[in-house]
Design a protein around this motif. Structure first.
Motif, PDB file in Angstrom:
ATOM      1  N   CYS A   1       6.009 -27.831  -1.454  1.00 22.73           N
ATOM      2  CA  CYS A   1       6.599 -26.599  -1.989  1.00 22.73           C
ATOM      3  C   CYS A   1       7.590 -26.934  -3.088  1.00 22.73           C
ATOM      4  N   GLY A   2       7.594 -26.104  -4.137  1.00 22.88           N
ATOM      5  CA  GLY A   2       8.514 -26.275  -5.246  1.00 22.88           C
ATOM      6  C   GLY A   2       9.736 -25.392  -5.143  1.00 22.88           C
ATOM      7  N   HIS A   3      10.103 -24.765  -6.261  1.00 25.33           N
ATOM      8  CA  HIS A   3      11.384 -24.066  -6.356  1.00 25.33           C
ATOM      9  C   HIS A   3      11.358 -22.624  -5.848  1.00 25.33           C
ATOM     10  N   VAL A   4      10.174 -22.076  -5.575  1.00 17.98           N
ATOM     11  CA  VAL A   4      10.108 -20.663  -5.186  1.00 17.98           C
ATOM     12  C   VAL A   4       9.386 -20.524  -3.842  1.00 17.98           C
ATOM     13  N   PRO A   5      10.014 -20.926  -2.753  1.00 19.28           N
ATOM     14  CA  PRO A   5       9.345 -20.884  -1.451  1.00 19.28           C
ATOM     15  C   PRO A   5       8.835 -19.503  -1.049  1.00 19.28           C
ATOM     16  N   HIS A   6       9.576 -18.438  -1.375  1.00 18.25           N
ATOM     17  CA  HIS A   6       9.128 -17.112  -0.926  1.00 18.25           C
ATOM     18  C   HIS A   6       7.840 -16.676  -1.620  1.00 18.25           C
TER      19      HIS A   6
END
Length: 263
Positions: free
Chosen positions: A237-242
């Motif tokens: 997962c990167g910077h925008v988990p949602h």
């Protein structure tokens, strides 16, 4: 239960703020207030707030900070104290105008840092904090990611995508992020002064490949707060988990609120 979506504009010092509520009229639970990232807005949360409201049976509220989205334009440069200002000036005005009592904060990226700063100032009102991809200090990885993003937005086609969400505010929004974070005076910024004043439960979610910060951020957050702190690393997962791992974020949020009996 029915989910009612209500848009409104409220006046606060310095301008007007656009607010959207995903209303659970029958809910007796505390509402969740979302705080967006450095390039974010209400619209850029997309479907996540509605899903969060449905899954948690809570009202969810999001607002555009001044200068962003559909809120008032800002023409003067962003201050290096913008996180303090949100916690001490703007959020209290927003919450008062909305008639909020106690609440839960959910912040993405710099919105996570703002959530923790607000929790430190509003200890009687903030019942819990959930952060995702929140920066706790300034890493070289953070600066490298911002430099790459700045170069990315030099392309007209990419900048037009930012304009889609912010209109004539887009240039100000971009520079409020890049120029403040890359400035020498911001290099020593940390959340440390806030963390020791936070006694409510805190969940810090972070992606293992986040291009703007390492797992040192959620570790610093959860080890620094005085209340219960939990760190969750999502992979891959990167910077925008949602957006990248929505189901995992929802399950983590629901489990966290249930475990600590957040009303």
């Amino acid at each position: 239960m029915a989910l009612e979506v209500i848009d409104s504009v409220i006046a606060i010092p310095g301008g007007s703020i656009f607010v959207r509520r995903w209303n659970r009229n029958s809910s007796e639970h505390l509402p969740i207030v979302l705080l967006h990232d450095s390039l974010g807005s209400v619209e850029m949360w997309r479907e996540f707030p509605a899903t969060l409201a449905t899954e948690t049976a809570r009202t969810v509220i999001a607002y555009d900070r001044i200068g962003f989205g559909k809120s008032s334009l800002r023409t003067y440069p962003a201050s290096s104290r913008f996180i303090d200002e949100e916690a001490q000036i703007y959020f209290p005005a927003v919450s008062k105008a909305m008639g909020l009592g106690r609440y839960i904060l959910f912040g993405h990226s710099v919105g996570g840092g703002m959530s923790l700063a607000i929790a430190a100032h509003q200890t009687d009102k903030c019942a819990a904090v959930i952060t995702e991809s929140a920066q706790a200090f300034v890493e070289e990885r953070t600066l490298s990611g911002i430099r790459a993003a700045k170069q990315h937005f030099e392309d007209g086609a990419q900048f037009s995508r930012l304009s889609k969400w912010h209109g004539e505010r887009a240039r100000w929004v971009l520079e409020a992020w890049t120029e403040v974070w890359l400035s020498p005076e911001f290099r020593e910024w940390t959340l440390d002064t806030y963390l020791s004043r936070i006694h409510c439960p805190v969940l810090a979610i972070h992606g293992d490949t986040d291009e703007f910060g390492s797992s040192a951020f959620p570790r610093r957050i959860t080890e620094g707060v005085c209340g219960p702190g939990r760190m969750e690393i999502i992979s891959p997962c990167g910077h925008v988990p949602h957006r990248e791992k929505e189901r995992e974020v929802l399950e983590l949020a629901k489990g966290f609120l249930a475990e600590f009996h957040v009303p």
